[in-house]
Design a protein around this motif. Structure first.
Motif, PDB file in Angstrom:
ATOM      1  N   SER A   1      74.849  30.294  18.609  1.00 11.65           N
ATOM      2  CA  SER A   1      76.264  30.379  18.965  1.00 11.65           C
ATOM      3  C   SER A   1      76.596  31.724  19.597  1.00 11.65           C
ATOM      4  CB  SER A   1      77.132  30.163  17.714  1.00 11.65           C
ATOM      5  OG  SER A   1      76.867  28.903  17.147  1.00 11.65           O
ATOM      6  N   ARG A   2      76.052  32.805  19.020  1.00  6.58           N
ATOM      7  CA  ARG A   2      76.313  34.132  19.598  1.00  6.58           C
ATOM      8  C   ARG A   2      75.733  34.235  21.004  1.00  6.58           C
ATOM      9  NH1 ARG A   2      74.600  35.885  14.481  1.00  6.58           N
ATOM     10  NH2 ARG A   2      72.630  36.624  15.374  1.00  6.58           N
ATOM     11  N   GLY A   3      74.527  33.701  21.162  1.00  5.04           N
ATOM     12  CA  GLY A   3      73.889  33.785  22.473  1.00  5.04           C
ATOM     13  C   GLY A   3      74.622  32.998  23.528  1.00  5.04           C
ATOM     14  N   LEU A   4      75.108  31.810  23.139  1.00  5.47           N
ATOM     15  CA  LEU A   4      75.850  30.994  24.106  1.00  5.47           C
ATOM     16  C   LEU A   4      77.136  31.682  24.527  1.00  5.47           C
ATOM     17  CD1 LEU A   4      75.372  27.423  22.561  1.00  5.47           C
ATOM     18  CD2 LEU A   4      74.296  28.324  24.623  1.00  5.47           C
ATOM     19  N   ARG A   5      77.749  32.416  23.588  1.00  7.55           N
ATOM     20  CA  ARG A   5      78.996  33.120  23.921  1.00  7.55           C
ATOM     21  C   ARG A   5      78.731  34.337  24.802  1.00  7.55           C
ATOM     22  NH1 ARG A   5      80.194  32.473  18.358  1.00  7.55           N
ATOM     23  NH2 ARG A   5      79.803  34.699  18.012  1.00  7.55           N
ATOM     24  N   ARG A   6      77.681  35.105  24.482  1.00 10.07           N
ATOM     25  CA  ARG A   6      77.481  36.392  25.139  1.00 10.07           C
ATOM     26  C   ARG A   6      76.672  36.307  26.421  1.00 10.07           C
ATOM     27  NH1 ARG A   6      75.620  39.770  19.753  1.00 10.07           N
ATOM     28  NH2 ARG A   6      77.574  39.605  18.584  1.00 10.07           N
ATOM     29  N   ARG A   7      75.708  35.408  26.453  1.00 10.43           N
ATOM     30  CA  ARG A   7      74.758  35.419  27.566  1.00 10.43           C
ATOM     31  C   ARG A   7      74.963  34.278  28.547  1.00 10.43           C
ATOM     32  NH1 ARG A   7      69.002  36.620  24.795  1.00 10.43           N
ATOM     33  NH2 ARG A   7      68.359  36.384  26.967  1.00 10.43           N
ATOM     34  N   GLY A   8      76.038  33.547  28.372  1.00  7.62           N
ATOM     35  CA  GLY A   8      76.357  32.517  29.352  1.00  7.62           C
ATOM     36  C   GLY A   8      75.843  31.152  28.936  1.00  7.62           C
ATOM     37  N   GLN A   9      76.558  30.139  29.377  1.00  7.02           N
ATOM     38  CA  GLN A   9      76.244  28.770  29.007  1.00  7.02           C
ATOM     39  C   GLN A   9      75.235  28.159  29.969  1.00  7.02           C
ATOM     40  OE1 GLN A   9      77.164  26.444  26.758  1.00  7.02           O
ATOM     41  NE2 GLN A   9      78.499  27.711  25.482  1.00  7.02           N
ATOM     42  N   PRO A  10      74.157  27.571  29.461  1.00  8.04           N
ATOM     43  CA  PRO A  10      73.301  26.782  30.352  1.00  8.04           C
ATOM     44  C   PRO A  10      74.034  25.504  30.747  1.00  8.04           C
ATOM     45  CG  PRO A  10      72.597  26.530  28.073  1.00  8.04           C
ATOM     46  CD  PRO A  10      73.683  27.564  28.074  1.00  8.04           C
ATOM     47  N   ARG A  11      73.823  25.085  31.953  1.00  6.66           N
ATOM     48  CA  ARG A  11      74.465  23.842  32.408  1.00  6.66           C
ATOM     49  C   ARG A  11      73.502  22.683  32.208  1.00  6.66           C
ATOM     50  NH1 ARG A  11      76.806  24.066  38.178  1.00  6.66           N
ATOM     51  NH2 ARG A  11      78.336  25.312  37.040  1.00  6.66           N
ATOM     52  N   VAL A  12      73.978  21.664  31.502  1.00  4.29           N
ATOM     53  CA  VAL A  12      73.179  20.476  31.215  1.00  4.29           C
ATOM     54  C   VAL A  12      73.865  19.258  31.818  1.00  4.29           C
ATOM     55  CG1 VAL A  12      72.092  19.063  29.439  1.00  4.29           C
ATOM     56  CG2 VAL A  12      72.429  21.518  29.035  1.00  4.29           C
ATOM     57  N   VAL A  13      73.115  18.504  32.613  1.00  5.49           N
ATOM     58  CA  VAL A  13      73.613  17.249  33.173  1.00  5.49           C
ATOM     59  C   VAL A  13      72.858  16.101  32.508  1.00  5.49           C
ATOM     60  CG1 VAL A  13      73.776  15.803  35.239  1.00  5.49           C
ATOM     61  CG2 VAL A  13      74.283  18.250  35.385  1.00  5.49           C
ATOM     62  N   VAL A  14      73.591  15.150  31.972  1.00  2.00           N
ATOM     63  CA  VAL A  14      73.010  13.969  31.345  1.00  2.00           C
ATOM     64  C   VAL A  14      73.246  12.789  32.274  1.00  2.00           C
ATOM     65  CG1 VAL A  14      73.016  12.455  29.334  1.00  2.00           C
ATOM     66  CG2 VAL A  14      73.483  14.902  29.054  1.00  2.00           C
ATOM     67  N   ILE A  15      72.179  12.101  32.655  1.00  2.00           N
ATOM     68  CA  ILE A  15      72.308  10.948  33.548  1.00  2.00           C
ATOM     69  C   ILE A  15      72.297   9.683  32.703  1.00  2.00           C
ATOM     70  CG2 ILE A  15      71.303   9.693  35.486  1.00  2.00           C
ATOM     71  CD1 ILE A  15      70.055  12.301  36.421  1.00  2.00           C
ATOM     72  N   GLY A  16      73.452   9.043  32.604  1.00  2.00           N
ATOM     73  CA  GLY A  16      73.594   7.814  31.841  1.00  2.00           C
ATOM     74  C   GLY A  16      74.457   7.995  30.615  1.00  2.00           C
ATOM     75  N   ALA A  17      75.448   7.113  30.439  1.00  2.00           N
ATOM     76  CA  ALA A  17      76.363   7.195  29.294  1.00  2.00           C
ATOM     77  C   ALA A  17      76.150   6.019  28.351  1.00  2.00           C
ATOM     78  CB  ALA A  17      77.818   7.247  29.763  1.00  2.00           C
ATOM     79  N   GLY A  18      74.867   5.660  28.142  1.00  2.00           N
ATOM     80  CA  GLY A  18      74.540   4.708  27.097  1.00  2.00           C
ATOM     81  C   GLY A  18      74.389   5.443  25.775  1.00  2.00           C
ATOM     82  N   LEU A  19      73.802   4.791  24.788  1.00  2.00           N
ATOM     83  CA  LEU A  19      73.659   5.413  23.471  1.00  2.00           C
ATOM     84  C   LEU A  19      72.838   6.694  23.534  1.00  2.00           C
ATOM     85  CD1 LEU A  19      73.103   2.225  21.295  1.00  2.00           C
ATOM     86  CD2 LEU A  19      75.053   3.785  21.168  1.00  2.00           C
ATOM     87  N   ALA A  20      71.757   6.704  24.323  1.00  2.00           N
ATOM     88  CA  ALA A  20      70.915   7.899  24.419  1.00  2.00           C
ATOM     89  C   ALA A  20      71.680   9.056  25.046  1.00  2.00           C
ATOM     90  CB  ALA A  20      69.648   7.589  25.223  1.00  2.00           C
ATOM     91  N   GLY A  21      72.341   8.803  26.157  1.00  2.00           N
ATOM     92  CA  GLY A  21      73.070   9.856  26.855  1.00  2.00           C
ATOM     93  C   GLY A  21      74.227  10.408  26.044  1.00  2.00           C
ATOM     94  N   LEU A  22      74.989   9.518  25.412  1.00  2.00           N
ATOM     95  CA  LEU A  22      76.123   9.967  24.601  1.00  2.00           C
ATOM     96  C   LEU A  22      75.644  10.745  23.381  1.00  2.00           C
ATOM     97  CD1 LEU A  22      78.397   6.790  24.745  1.00  2.00           C
ATOM     98  CD2 LEU A  22      78.694   8.926  26.008  1.00  2.00           C
ATOM     99  N   ALA A  23      74.546  10.279  22.753  1.00  2.00           N
ATOM    100  CA  ALA A  23      74.018  10.986  21.584  1.00  2.00           C
ATOM    101  C   ALA A  23      73.546  12.383  21.959  1.00  2.00           C
ATOM    102  CB  ALA A  23      72.870  10.187  20.966  1.00  2.00           C
ATOM    103  N   ALA A  24      72.908  12.513  23.120  1.00  2.00           N
ATOM    104  CA  ALA A  24      72.447  13.822  23.581  1.00  2.00           C
ATOM    105  C   ALA A  24      73.622  14.748  23.853  1.00  2.00           C
ATOM    106  CB  ALA A  24      71.590  13.663  24.833  1.00  2.00           C
ATOM    107  N   ALA A  25      74.611  14.250  24.592  1.00  2.00           N
ATOM    108  CA  ALA A  25      75.773  15.076  24.924  1.00  2.00           C
ATOM    109  C   ALA A  25      76.527  15.498  23.666  1.00  2.00           C
ATOM    110  CB  ALA A  25      76.701  14.296  25.868  1.00  2.00           C
ATOM    111  N   LYS A  26      76.709  14.570  22.740  1.00  2.00           N
ATOM    112  CA  LYS A  26      77.440  14.871  21.506  1.00  2.00           C
ATOM    113  C   LYS A  26      76.710  15.950  20.701  1.00  2.00           C
ATOM    114  CE  LYS A  26      79.316  12.489  17.394  1.00  2.00           C
ATOM    115  NZ  LYS A  26      80.749  12.664  17.675  1.00  2.00           N
ATOM    116  N   ALA A  27      75.396  15.826  20.591  1.00  2.00           N
ATOM    117  CA  ALA A  27      74.619  16.803  19.829  1.00  2.00           C
ATOM    118  C   ALA A  27      74.714  18.193  20.448  1.00  2.00           C
ATOM    119  CB  ALA A  27      73.160  16.350  19.738  1.00  2.00           C
ATOM    120  N   LEU A  28      74.643  18.268  21.779  1.00  2.00           N
ATOM    121  CA  LEU A  28      74.740  19.562  22.456  1.00  2.00           C
ATOM    122  C   LEU A  28      76.117  20.188  22.263  1.00  2.00           C
ATOM    123  CD1 LEU A  28      72.877  18.653  25.769  1.00  2.00           C
ATOM    124  CD2 LEU A  28      72.074  20.244  24.020  1.00  2.00           C
TER     125      LEU A  28
END
Length: 585
Positions: free
Chosen positions: A16-43
């Motif tokens: 959490s500290r690193g994400l705040r201080r050193r910038g957010q990595p950009r993640v693109v998820v292709i597909g909004a099925g169960l796998a894609g939504l589960a990945a996005a939610k977890a991140l």
């Protein structure tokens, strides 16, 4: 087993500290099925804020498709929660009250799930005869004995003999056939009926496995698929409610609908000296109104943020927008990968991943719902199973296109009628399902009615008042229903499919030949070429990650496999950045 719950880490941990201080990595998820939504939610739950989900179709859910007609909800896609003990889908549904109206009859513990465990399956022949219950039970016991043998080849390392051709279908057909013929007590007429039942059971098994025929399913790998203990459950309000629960924690702006992806350009820092310039885009312009197919002369659009950064991945959409990213999680189906892998990735995929895509199988399983004014079946009947007596000696499950209807294995009775009305659900799979998808509703309803009349011996069965059916094989965003281990493949291929890119140094050799086939790795010709900016950087790990049911070695073909695979890929990124920021503190 993983669960759907957040790990609950403190907001002051290194991640959490690193994400705040050193910038957010950009993640693109292709597909909004169960796998894609589960990945996005977890991140998102772990503090990642720069997450975008791109969904090609107009709705979330992927291969979950619940259709409401009147007071009832019908499932064109995923229907059952398979197993309850430790199943994250079950726990999510149970915790949110989705199973409160599930009746005892809808909690099936059978291997092949019907809509109700109440009543009996009526096995009917094409001569309008019902096969006696005792004959059905004897055959079912025999078939299940042989089915259990098919599991032993993987689980106990049992060698596969040449006669079986390493095929579940070939092994099962011959083993059951020999046992029937060797039974000294059955009269010849009974043996003929049991021999004909083999094909019917294999059709049902093919629908369960998502294959054209069980002849195509690997015998040596069949036992690796793992069944979660506990009953199979139906969600009365619709499986889509599980999808909606996953999406609840995801901000609306994260998910973009009607946003098909044309190509993932990865390894940009090492594969090319310069990346395409990203044209600034105004706030709120992420959902551009270009048509779904894009227009040839339109220039790619970017978001104008971090223009000087050398992005390792560029996601090129069909509308020619280019979205730069640090990581992309690809959740498209195996069917789409088989059809588009050569154009979907630049540079090309490593040779071993391409080979895995080719070796693994995916087929089409479709449902045909028929609604009638009144039931013509008895109250004790939970399904009508079709047995063709002339298939007693048949060794194939492939039919001429005009005989596609022979692949329909039967119709389940939807239960309870107070919820669904008087509805039958038919099952068809393989190439014959693709032929069915090309027919219009009227033709399919007419053929199904004629079959029901023929097999029940009742010429007065009326045509259904309504028909509803799926078409997973011809849908360009799926190209099939779910995956299986095809003859020649194994669980190792599932692991190769799931392996993130780029590979580590030790496995780069496999990548080399495939990458050289596409010199330049330029954006697709439909989009304008952009000027390039020299800037070589170090290779960033985990640029392209893969999830979806086909990437789960034990639970492929299931909704829980899809969900767990999405959580697995999110966990890779979470752990990578946690370790990175831990080292930097």
């Amino acid at each position: 087993m993983q669960s759907c719950e957040s790990s609950g880490d403190s907001a002051d941990d290194p991640l959490s500290r690193g994400l705040r201080r050193r910038g957010q990595p950009r993640v693109v998820v292709i597909g909004a099925g169960l796998a894609g939504l589960a990945a996005a939610k977890a991140l998102l739950e772990q503090g990642f804020t720069d997450v975008t989900v791109l969904e090609a179709s107009s709705c979330i859910g992927g291969r979950v498709q619940s259709v409401k007609l009147g007071h009832a909800t019908f499932e064109l896609g995923a229907t059952w929660i398979h197993g309850s003990h430790g199943n994250p889908i079950y726990h999510l549904a149970e915790a949110n009250g989705l199973l409160e109206e599930t009746t005892d009859g809808e909690r099936s513990v059978g291997r092949i799930s019907l809509y109700s465990k109440n009543g009996v399956a009526c096995y009917l022949t094409n001569r309008g005869r019902r096969i006696p219950k005792d004959v059905v039970e004897e055959f079912s016991d025999l078939y299940n004995e042989v089915y259990n043998l098919t599991q032993e080849f993987f689980r106990h390392g049992k060698p596969v003999n040449a006669e079986s051709q390493n095929s579940v279908g070939v092994f099962t057909r011959e083993e059951v056939r020999n046992r029937i013929r060797d039974d000294p007590e059955d009269p010849e007429a009974t043996k003929r009926l049991k021999l004909a039942m083999i094909q019917q059971y294999l059709k049902v098994e093919s629908c369960e496995s998502g294959s054209h025929s069980m002849d195509e399913v690997s015998l040596s790998a069949f036992g690796e698929w793992t069944e979660i203990p506990g009953a199979h459950h139906i969600i009365p309000s619709g499986f889509m409610r599980v999808v909606e629960l996953l999406a609840e924690g995801i901000p609306a702006h994260v998910i973009q609908l009607g946003k098909p992806v044309r190509c993932v350009h990865w390894d940009q820092a090492s594969a090319r000296p310069r990346g395409p310039e990203i044209e600034p885009r105004g706030e709120g312009d992420h959902n551009h109104d270009a048509g779904e197919g894009g227009q040839g002369g339109e220039e790619p659009r970017g978001d104008g943020r971090d223009e000087d950064k050398q992005w390792p991945v560029l996601v090129e959409c069909e509308d020619c927008e280019v979205i730069p990213a640090d990581h992309v999680i690809v959740t498209v189906s195996l069917g789409v990968l088989k059809r588009q892998y050569t154009s979907f990735f630049r540079p090309g995929l490593p040779a071993e991943k391409v080979a895995a895509i080719h070796r693994l199988g995916i087929g089409t399983t479709d449902k045909i719902f028929l609604e009638f004014e009144e039931p013509f079946w008895g109250p004790e009947c939970n399904s009508l199973q079709f047995v063709w007596e002339d298939e007693a000696e048949s060794r194939t499950l492939t039919y001429l296109p005009e005989l596609w209807y022979r692949k329909i294995c039967g119709f389940d009775v939807l239960y309870p009628p107070e919820r669904y009305g008087h509805v039958l659900s038919g099952w068809i799979c393989g190439e014959e399902a693709l032929v069915m998808e090309k027919c219009d509703d009227e033709a399919v309803a007419e053929i199904c009615t004629e079959m029901l009349r023929q097999f029940t011996g009742n010429p007065n069965i009326p045509k259904p008042r309504r028909i509803l059916r799926s078409a997973w094989g011809s849908n360009p965003y799926f190209r099939g229903s779910y995956s299986y281990t095809q003859v020649g493949s194994s669980g190792a291929d599932v692991e190769k499919l799931a392996k993130p890119l780029p590979y580590t140094e030790s496995s780069k050799t496999a990548q080399g030949n495939s990458s050289k086939q596409q010199p330049g790795h330029l954006l697709s010709s439909k989009c304008s070429e952009q000027s390039l900016d020299p800037n070589r950087g170090s290779i960033k790990p985990m640029q392209v990650l893969f999830s979806g049911e086909a990437t789960h070695r034990k639970y492929y073909s299931t909704t829980h496999g899809a969900l767990l695979s999405g959580q697995r890929e999110a966990a890779r990124l979470i752990e990578m950045y946690r370790d990175l920021f831990q080292q930097g503190t």
